[in-house]
Design a protein around this motif. Structure first.
Motif, PDB file in Angstrom:
ATOM      1  N   ILE A 139      68.273  31.588  80.324  1.00  0.00           N
ATOM      2  CA  ILE A 139      68.215  32.987  79.885  1.00  0.00           C
ATOM      3  C   ILE A 139      69.518  33.692  80.219  1.00  0.00           C
ATOM      4  CG2 ILE A 139      65.736  33.354  79.712  1.00  0.00           C
ATOM      5  CD1 ILE A 139      65.746  34.183  82.651  1.00  0.00           C
TER       6      ILE A 139
ATOM      7  N   SER B 321      60.389  38.605  85.790  1.00  0.00           N
ATOM      8  CA  SER B 321      59.461  38.356  84.680  1.00  0.00           C
ATOM      9  C   SER B 321      60.109  37.623  83.514  1.00  0.00           C
ATOM     10  CB  SER B 321      58.787  39.654  84.235  1.00  0.00           C
ATOM     11  OG  SER B 321      59.754  40.570  83.823  1.00  0.00           O
ATOM     12  N   GLU B 322      61.379  37.878  83.216  1.00  0.00           N
ATOM     13  CA  GLU B 322      62.002  37.165  82.096  1.00  0.00           C
ATOM     14  C   GLU B 322      62.071  35.663  82.401  1.00  0.00           C
ATOM     15  OE1 GLU B 322      66.135  37.822  81.369  1.00  0.00           O
ATOM     16  OE2 GLU B 322      66.038  37.022  79.337  1.00  0.00           O
ATOM     17  N   ARG B 364      54.960  40.170  81.117  1.00  0.00           N
ATOM     18  CA  ARG B 364      56.087  39.425  80.531  1.00  0.00           C
ATOM     19  C   ARG B 364      56.203  39.766  79.057  1.00  0.00           C
ATOM     20  NH1 ARG B 364      53.538  36.890  84.180  1.00  0.00           N
ATOM     21  NH2 ARG B 364      51.793  36.237  82.881  1.00  0.00           N
ATOM     22  N   ASN B 365      57.392  39.559  78.487  1.00  0.00           N
ATOM     23  CA  ASN B 365      57.514  39.738  77.042  1.00  0.00           C
ATOM     24  C   ASN B 365      56.867  38.556  76.324  1.00  0.00           C
ATOM     25  OD1 ASN B 365      59.820  38.252  78.134  1.00  0.00           O
ATOM     26  ND2 ASN B 365      60.503  38.119  76.034  1.00  0.00           N
TER      27      ASN B 365
END
Ligand code: SF4
Lengths: 404, 617
Positions: A139, B321-322, B364-365
């Motif tokens: 990410i 969270s990502e 979370r997304n």
């Protein structure tokens, strides 16, 4: 003028003059000291964490009669290409970096299964998908963390990290400085194109002041980072710069980063022909390269322009000297020492300088213990001192009593 | 000396309170140890101020340690305090409302000078103004007696005054007929190299103990008989210790090295402290530069074939969270420990709360469900940690483990488990190719196990299994990047289905209390002790009630619907503004009534019992 022509703007400031950090110490004072009970820095052999199996050391066997390839590992460039279609824009500098890395791989002699590429987010970070090795596209900005966790727990692996200027210097800024100070034994290839490509053309933390982009229609006002100076400030143990359009230099530099025990940071000037075309053409194109770029090496004088010009140290500043005109000779040029943090600091600050060429090469190299080796040595030393822990003993530790 | 009468109590609650610098945690811990030696069942609750060293004598610098012990089943640190030991006026004011009417208040009478009262914002002296009339007050000149005892030592005034907690400890031990030896042994080993301090403390401890015997102020001494606990070897354990040992047990039984990445945060830092001592048990700890780095490192370790774990509290989970989404889509094993504290934002860092449940479930997304397991007692943290690790590996999924400040710092007697009794924890790494493309043997990273839907775990270093994973959507089977619409829906459902299958590993629910009751209480996490003790009280008072406690909050246990169908009314007590209750209402469309407490303190059994009485009485 197209949307992304701002690099041709004559008003664009060209970086700043090198400055000397206050209280600069002697190189001798930089020697790292080891915490007590810690192994010697010479002990570079990767140690395995407890309980970890010995990695499978065997190389993939080749079918009988197969060509032995051109590398020490018996593999060829093609063995490192994955079956995925490469999706960068045609003409992107990323292709040259991918090709160079794939060409370098067989020469390194590392079994393919032990190679891992970890990336963040951005155009550059698609890189692992194109390598037929282990890999993770993580990410935005966090590749250093994933790579650190991987290398710390698996010091036997050969870890490469792929990142870009936005990924590592903006959203991942905190991690890039910490991986530098820890000196995790891996290679970082930072594709610097001075723009956000994947999000379609916003200015990046390395974009020059005044850059007109979609997010800065009136010009960017942010002072740009100088990546080499930044990582040196974070105690990088190895910092180098190369360019997409000189694959030979790039390969040499990447090989040196790989040979280095510690974090080998390599900034690659990479042309984004869609959003920032020609950002580095001054340094990379035939017409100007010789005059605007200096390729320096350890133990050699700083000369450029086909040997007609050199760089001389005048106090703490570098001055360009004309070697043809008669008053100066090669002997007057600074002989570079890549183990000198002082010289690295001076040279790193030659950055988009009007009168001086942009430097390419290994700015700095400092042998010091790596994080992954130390963290595993500490585990080993605790095991040696206390023996392998017994779960049953741990559970019954301290004051206990029996109920009948 | 008059002889004292001895009264036997079934249970008692003692609260030590004073300045952060008064050593109340230490006093409480030593009283606990003695109580464990007296074979009582017990539960403790330390209560720290948020400041490390708040100004001396102020109310916000008060540190407390509450202990509930008995010969009966002890499930909570106690509702109402029988004995409050208050070292200064601030400690008295802050804690007085917890003392039961008629309870005993023991104060250091030397610390009720004008300046002490001012620091506690008191206009008058509570020892004189009648505000303590409801209580039995015992004034002890702790400071003077301490100085008197140590007047011939070489210790300076400050060192002497700091030791007065040992006098108080000795006195409290005497009052409840606890053995003095465990504290003596502890002092001897702790200050072995500082004989003067050791001797001074030993002397004070003994003086305090004898003071109880001699003073006229006590006419009664109490006794609490040993509890009837299941037979076996016991120790006192704090939740955070149990959690750390559960992780060690997972490393031991699975053979997996564990990499624990963490960034200091209250109240989770103690887990990092505990695990960093266990290097010889196969645990590597990394103190990361921030919360995101901590989870990134754990993910990197899991990719490499170790088990990555990261621990934090709610604000840290927000930052992670990502990366939790990355672990979900890459389908790597990972455990995220959240030692919850009062929120939102920085909230109440040192106080307990259960308000991160929704965050654990949905924070979370994208659609990124993961199993969520919650510990219910300090000792249960051990089993829950082990189980979280086991499920993470078995199903190749991140697992959220919820603890909280109360569980982490609270302690209870713990029947030491036999490692051989733990559930099997087998790990199998992929070693072979698993597909064929154009006549070539290849490895596909997303071909699933039929039973668990887990994808194979192929660790780097395995020849022929080179593959790439990442945060972009994966094609079913091959694991290649895919933007295909139907594939995305399929993968989203597959990942959710895999998490649902964790139900296969759940033990049947146990209903506590009266199964024929109309009212069922549904709880999760650290409220278990209070709920079950509350139900017991209600039953004793003739109010019928039952309770069921959820260890897994996601997925919900497969038999929950059936259990619910046996009852008519439902109460959901939580230390938040109503979170599980919303999940239950959504799932079962039954009349769940919320009961919420959001004060940074656990429920007491009496609160639960009172609510039951209201509902069924
Ligand atoms: S946007 Fe720029 S950097 Fe990205 S692939 Fe295209 S040319 Fe390369």
């Amino acid at each position: 003028m197209s949307d992304n022509d701002s690099q041709n703007d004559p008003n664009t400031p060209k970086g700043r003059k090198p400055t000397l950090p206050p209280g600069m110490g002697t190189p001798a004072a930089k020697k790292p000291t080891l915490p007590p009970g810690m192994g010697t820095p010479a002990a570079k052999k990767p140690t395995l964490p407890p309980g970890m199996d010995k990695p499978a050391a065997k190389k993939p066997s080749l079918p009988p009669g197969a060509p032995s390839g051109d590398g020490a590992s018996g593999l060829t460039r093609a063995d490192f290409a994955s079956d995925q279609d490469v999706r960068w824009c045609p003409g992107c500098g990323d292709y040259a970096i991918l090709a160079t890395v794939q060409r370098l791989m067989p020469e390194l002699g590392v079994p393919r299964e032990n190679v891992v590429f970890i990336s963040g987010i951005g155009c550059s970070s698609r890189f692992p998908y194109y390598m037929n090795t282990y890999g993770m596209h993580s990410i935005h900005g966090r590749a250093p963390t994933v790579a650190t966790g991987l290398k710390a727990s698996r010091p036997d692996l050969d870890v490469w990290m792929i990142t870009g200027d936005g990924d590592s210097l903006s959203i991942g800024g905190n991690h890039i400085i910490h991986i530098m100070r820890r000196n995790v034994d891996l290679q970082i290839i930072m594709f610097n194109n001075q723009i956000y490509g994947l999000t379609k053309g916003q200015y990046s933390p390395t974009s020059e002041v005044g850059k007109v982009t979609k997010s800065t229609p009136f010009g960017s006002i942010d002072h740009p980072f100088n990546p080499i100076a930044l990582v040196l400030g974070a105690d990088a143990a190895f910092a180098a710069r190369t360019m997409d359009r000189d694959p030979k230099h790039m390969k040499d530099i990447l090989k040196r980063a790989h040979d280095f025990k510690g974090t080998g940071f390599v900034e690659v000037y990479q042309n984004c022909n869609i959003f920032n075309d020609g950002a580095f053409f001054d340094f990379t194109e035939k017409a100007t390269k010789s005059d605007r770029a200096v390729f320096f090496e350890h133990g050699k004088p700083l000369v450029y322009a086909g040997g007609t010009k050199g760089l001389r140290l005048d106090g703490f500043n570098l001055k360009s000297i004309d070697l043809d005109e008669g008053s100066w000779g090669t002997d007057d040029c600074l002989v570079y020492d890549e183990t000198s943090l002082e010289l690295a600091t001076i040279l790193a600050r030659v950055y988009w300088h009007d009168e001086l060429p942009q430097p390419f090469g290994v700015f700095y190299r400092e042998e010091r213990p790596t994080y992954d080796a130390q963290v595993n040595e500490q585990v080993q030393s605790v095991i040696e001192a206390r023996g392998k822990g017994s779960l049953a003993d741990l559970l019954a530790e301290g004051d206990t009593w029996v109920v009948q | 000396m008059r002889s004292k009468t001895v009264e036997t109590l079934p249970e008692a609650t003692v609260l030590f309170a004073g300045d952060s610098g008064d050593g109340m945690q230490l006093t409480g811990t030593q009283f606990t140890l003695a109580t464990a030696h007296a074979m009582n069942d017990l539960a403790t609750l330390p209560d720290f101020p948020a400041e490390i060293r708040a100004p001396v004598g102020t109310t916000y610098g008060v540190s407390g340690f509450q202990l509930h012990f008995g010969s009966v089943d002890i499930r909570t640190p106690g509702d109402e305090v029988d004995l409050l030991v208050a070292m200064n006026p601030a400690a008295l004011v802050v804690n007085l409302d917890r003392v039961k009417p008629g309870g005993t208040v023991l104060v250091n009478s030397n610390s009720f000078e004008k300046k002490d009262l001012n620091l506690a914002n008191l206009d008058s002296n509570p020892l004189e103004d009648g505000s303590l009339d409801k209580y039995r007050v015992i004034q002890v000149e702790l400071t003077r007696l301490t100085r008197e005892t140590l007047k011939d030592t070489d210790l300076n005034q400050k060192q002497i005054d700091r030791s007065k907690n040992m006098f108080a400890l000795g006195l409290a031990l005497w009052l409840y007929s606890r053995p003095i030896e465990p504290a003596q042994r502890w002092l001897e080993s702790k200050f072995g190299r500082k004989p003067e301090i050791r001797d001074a403390n030993l002397e004070l401890l003994k003086k305090g103990f004898h003071f109880g015997e001699t003073t006229e102020q006590f006419v009664t001494r109490y006794e609490v008989s040993p509890a009837t606990l299941p037979p076996g070897r016991y120790r006192a354990v704090q939740g955070v210790q149990a959690l750390a040992m559960g992780i060690v047990a997972a490393a031991n039984k699975s053979g997996l090295p564990i990499t624990y990445g963490s960034y200091p945060i209250t109240p989770a830092s103690d887990l990092l402290h505990a695990l960093s001592r266990y290097k010889n048990h196969g645990i590597m700890t990394i103190q990361a530069e921030d919360e995101i780095a901590a989870i990134g490192m754990a993910i990197g370790a899991s990719f490499g074939g170790a088990l990555g774990i990261t621990g934090t509290s709610g604000p840290g989970v927000a930052l992670k969270s990502e990366a939790m989404g990355l672990a979900h889509i890459t389908e790597l094993p990972l455990v995220i420990v959240n030692v919850q504290r009062g929120g939102p934002s920085t909230g109440l860092p040192t106080k307990t709360e259960q308000s991160d449940l929704m965050q654990a479930l949905f924070g979370r997304n994208g659609d990124a469900p993961m199993p969520v397991i919650a510990a219910s007692t300090p000792g249960d943290c051990f089993e829950v940690a082990y189980e979280a690790c086991r499920i993470a590996v078995k199903y190749m999924t991140p697992v959220v483990l919820l603890s909280d400040g109360y569980l982490a710092n609270g302690s209870e007697p713990w029947l030491i488990p036999d490692p051989d009794d733990l559930r099997d924890f087998d790990v199998s790494f992929a070693t072979e190719t698993n597909a064929e493309v154009d006549g070539q043997e290849v490895f596909h990273g997303y071909i699933r196990d039929e039973g668990t839907l887990a994808r194979p775990w192929a660790k780097p270093g395995t020849p022929g299994l080179e593959h790439r994973i990442g945060g972009l959507e994966k094609a079913d089977g091959t694991g290649n990047v895919s933007y295909d619409a139907a594939n995305h829906e399929k993968m989203t459902r597959l990942r959710a289905e895999k998490v649902e299958r964790v139900q296969q590993d759940m033990k049947p629910l146990e209903v506590f209390g009266d199964e024929s009751a109309d009212l069922l209480i549904i709880g999760w996490g650290s409220t278990r002790g209070a709920i079950e003790a509350g139900v017991t009280r209600a039953l004793n008072a003739g109010h019928k009630a039952a309770a069921v406690h959820l260890r897994w909050v996601h997925p919900l246990p497969p038999d929950l619907g059936e259990v619910l169908s046996r009852f008519d009314s439902f109460l959901v007590p939580e230390l938040n503004n109503g979170q599980l209750v919303r999940i239950l209402r959504d799932r079962f469309l039954l009349p769940f009534e919320a009961m919420n407490k959001i004060q940074g303190r656990p429920f007491g059994p009496s609160e639960i019992a009172k609510k039951i009485a209201e509902m069924v009485g």
